[in-house]
Design an enzyme around this catalytic site. Structure first.
Site, short mmCIF file in Angstrom:
data_model
loop_
_atom_site.label_atom_id
_atom_site.label_comp_id
_atom_site.label_asym_id
_atom_site.label_seq_id
_atom_site.Cartn_x
_atom_site.Cartn_y
_atom_site.Cartn_z
N ASP B 56 -56.22 -7.59 24.89
CA ASP B 56 -55.38 -6.94 24.32
C ASP B 56 -54.38 -8.39 23.74
O ASP B 56 -55.36 -9.31 23.69
CB ASP B 56 -53.99 -5.91 25.08
N ARG B 58 -50.93 -9.47 24.34
CA ARG B 58 -49.47 -9.93 24.79
C ARG B 58 -49.76 -11.34 25.90
O ARG B 58 -50.71 -11.11 26.80
CB ARG B 58 -48.79 -8.49 26.08
N LYS B 72 -56.68 -13.77 22.86
CA LYS B 72 -57.96 -13.97 24.27
C LYS B 72 -58.95 -13.42 24.57
O LYS B 72 -59.39 -14.19 25.13
CB LYS B 72 -56.64 -12.91 25.17
N GLY B 86 -55.58 -14.68 33.35
CA GLY B 86 -55.37 -15.85 34.05
C GLY B 86 -54.02 -16.53 33.76
O GLY B 86 -53.72 -16.39 32.26
N ASP B 205 -49.85 -0.89 32.10
CA ASP B 205 -49.52 -2.00 32.91
C ASP B 205 -48.93 -2.74 31.83
O ASP B 205 -48.44 -2.84 31.11
CB ASP B 205 -50.55 -2.26 32.78
N SER B 208 -49.85 -6.44 30.58
CA SER B 208 -50.01 -6.50 28.88
C SER B 208 -49.44 -5.66 28.09
O SER B 208 -49.11 -4.76 28.40
CB SER B 208 -51.77 -5.56 28.70
#
Lengths: 235, 273
Positions: B56, B58, B72, B86, B205, B208
């Site tokens: 994702d 965010r 990411k 992390g 979640d 995310s």
């Protein structure tokens, strides 16, 4: 170097103001195999003789021209093992520069850092100068560039240069043949002809090595087949 | 000649000098500053021709979304990519460092990097720092020995799996994988499944959100599909446009132009050198 009997520098001045060890290092370079480089309008070519000590040596395992970064290559005259050490250090320096600045290292920067390493070894305790001269060929935002680095750590930018055994003949030949607006292909032909001048024996794709970098900024070593093609064109 | 040399421990690694001070401050009620984490859902799966990684976009700083579209999926080698969850700084620094080491290794060996090499370099580093480098990674790539997918935990342990998820949204994504994964997926099926898993993390979640990034790695090469799916578009301009209320009356208009005042000094001394 600390607590040893050799913590003094082995390179010391002579009464006439010369560093004799460096002169000897240059002699070692001068008795090495001929190598040369030519800067063309749209690229750089570097070439060297690859004379192996015996026909039993597997020539595919020997590569004299090495890549330092995707757009910088290097060739040497002199002691092979010293060259290996310098290549390793230079690659690491280029990679560290890239990690810090996130840009590919400019050719002048890498040459400067390599020259600094070579100079360190003329002024440190317990070490001897490197017995190699390097020809660094690269293409970056400032265009094609060719640098020669000597065992003393001095470096110069050249339009065309030669080192090693046949240096004076090769340089005279290059002076006559060099033109500022040469294309990369012409430069390769000129390089081959210059090598041929002082070559003992039959020249072929197996006993010379040629590396080129063009406007695509990707350094590569030509395969023996490609070298044979160029040789055929020159005949 | 004998020298007395004081043996200093080698410098490097973390310095824990301020730990006592921090403990004391915490007792007094001072809370430590929050740092940017990638709450994250990251996934990977092996399909018939290679590996597909998904993430994702965010990045969170406590309860605030500090980056709505961060990357990411990090580059390690032309044939190896790594997703990181992390602490954002840790994942970026560690993948950057190992990517550099892999490049040097490639120059020295003249060969394509292997996924296990990247894996070992990463796990050694993370183990050395005993979990303080908070980076949970999903590493995937294709090399001469075939496609590989690994997960690496912050303390340095690793798993080798056909499909894997990490991050705060990992349970949501794993639920999708466990029900729908099968061996020998085609490229399109694989991308669809990875997108579904990431979307499950994005919607279920809090850590995310935003868009889905995909990276497909095969023997022939890699495809980095940045923002492959954007299920949360943000419309910045109001369709009606902005109109300001016209109720303010103009009572007086007075314009005062600014005049320049320059004094010319004749025959002044020149500056002393």
């Amino acid at each position: 170097m600390g607590d040893s009997q050799y913590s003094f520098s082995l390179t010391t001045f002579s009464p006439s103001g010369k560093l004799v060890q460096i002169e000897h290092a240059l002699t070692a370079v001068g008795s090495g195999q001929t190598s040369l480089g030519i800067k063309a309008a749209n690229g750089v070519v570097i070439a060297t003789e690859k004379k192996l000590p015996s026909i039993l040596v597997d020539e595919t395992s020997v590569q004299k021209i090495q890549c330092l970064t995707p757009n910088i290559g290097v060739v040497y005259s002199g002691m092979g093992p010293d060259f290996r050490v310098l290549v390793r250090k230079s690659r690491k320096q280029a990679e560290q520069y890239h990690r810090l600045y996130k840009e590919p290292i400019p050719v002048t920067q890498l040459v400067r850092e390599t020259a600094a390493v070579m100079q360190e070894f003329t002024q440190s305790g317990g070490v001897r100068p490197f017995g190699v001269s390097l020809l660094v060929a690269g293409y970056d935002d400032n265009g094609p560039q060719l640098y020669q680095v000597d065992p003393s750590g001095s470096y110069f930018s050249w339009k065309a240069s030669a080192m090693g055994k046949n240096v004076s003949n090769a340089k005279t030949f290059l002076e006559k043949r060099y033109t500022d607006d040469m294309e990369l292909d012409d430069a390769v032909h000129t390089a081959i002809l210059t090598l041929k001048e002082g070559f003992e024996g039959q020249i072929s794709g197996k006993n010379i090595e040629i590396g080129i970098i063009g406007a695509d900024k990707k350094f590569r070593v030509l395969t023996p087949a490609e070298v044979d093609d160029y040789l055929a064109e020159v005949e | 000649m004998s020298k007395s040399v004081i043996e200093m421990p080698p410098k490097g690694g973390f310095s824990f000098d301020l730990c006592k001070r921090n403990e004391m401050l915490a007792k007094k009620g001072v809370s430590p500053p929050s740092f940017r984490k990638t709450g994250t859902t990251i996934v990977g799966l092996i399909f018939q021709d290679g590996v597909i990684l998904g993430a994702d976009t965010r990045a969170t700083e406590g309860p605030i979304v500090c980056d709505k579209n961060c990357e990411k999926i990090h580059y390690m080698a032309p044939n190896i990519y790594c997703c990181g969850a992390g602490t954002a700084a840790d994942t970026e620094a560690v993948t950057d460092m190992v990517s550099s080491q892999l490049q040097l290794h490639r120059y020295h060996t003249g060969r394509e990097s292997r996924v296990v090499t990247a894996l070992t370099l990463l796990k050694r580093h993370l183990f050395n720092y005993q979990g303080y480098v908070s980076a949970a990674l999903v590493l995937g790539g294709v090399d001469v020995t075939g496609p590989h997918l690994h997960t690496i935990y912050p303390h340095g342990s690793t798993d080798t799996l056909p499909f894997a998820t990490m991050g705060s949204g990992s349970l949501a994504a794993m639920a999708v994988f466990e029900s729908k994964y099968k061996e020998g997926l085609t490229r399109d099926e694989g991308i669809k499944l990875v997108t579904e898993a990431i979307c499950s993390g994005i919607f279920n979640d809090l850590g995310s959100g935003s868009n889905v990034d995909i990276c497909v790695i095969t023997k022939g090469g890699k495809e980095y599909l940045r923002n492959h799916l954007q299920p949360n578009p943000r419309t910045y301009t109001s369709s009606k446009g902005y109109s300001f209320p016209k109720k303010t009356e103009v009572l007086l208009t007075k314009i005062t132009p600014l005049k320049e005042k320059v004094e010319i000094i004749e025959g002044g001394d020149a500056m002393e050198e």
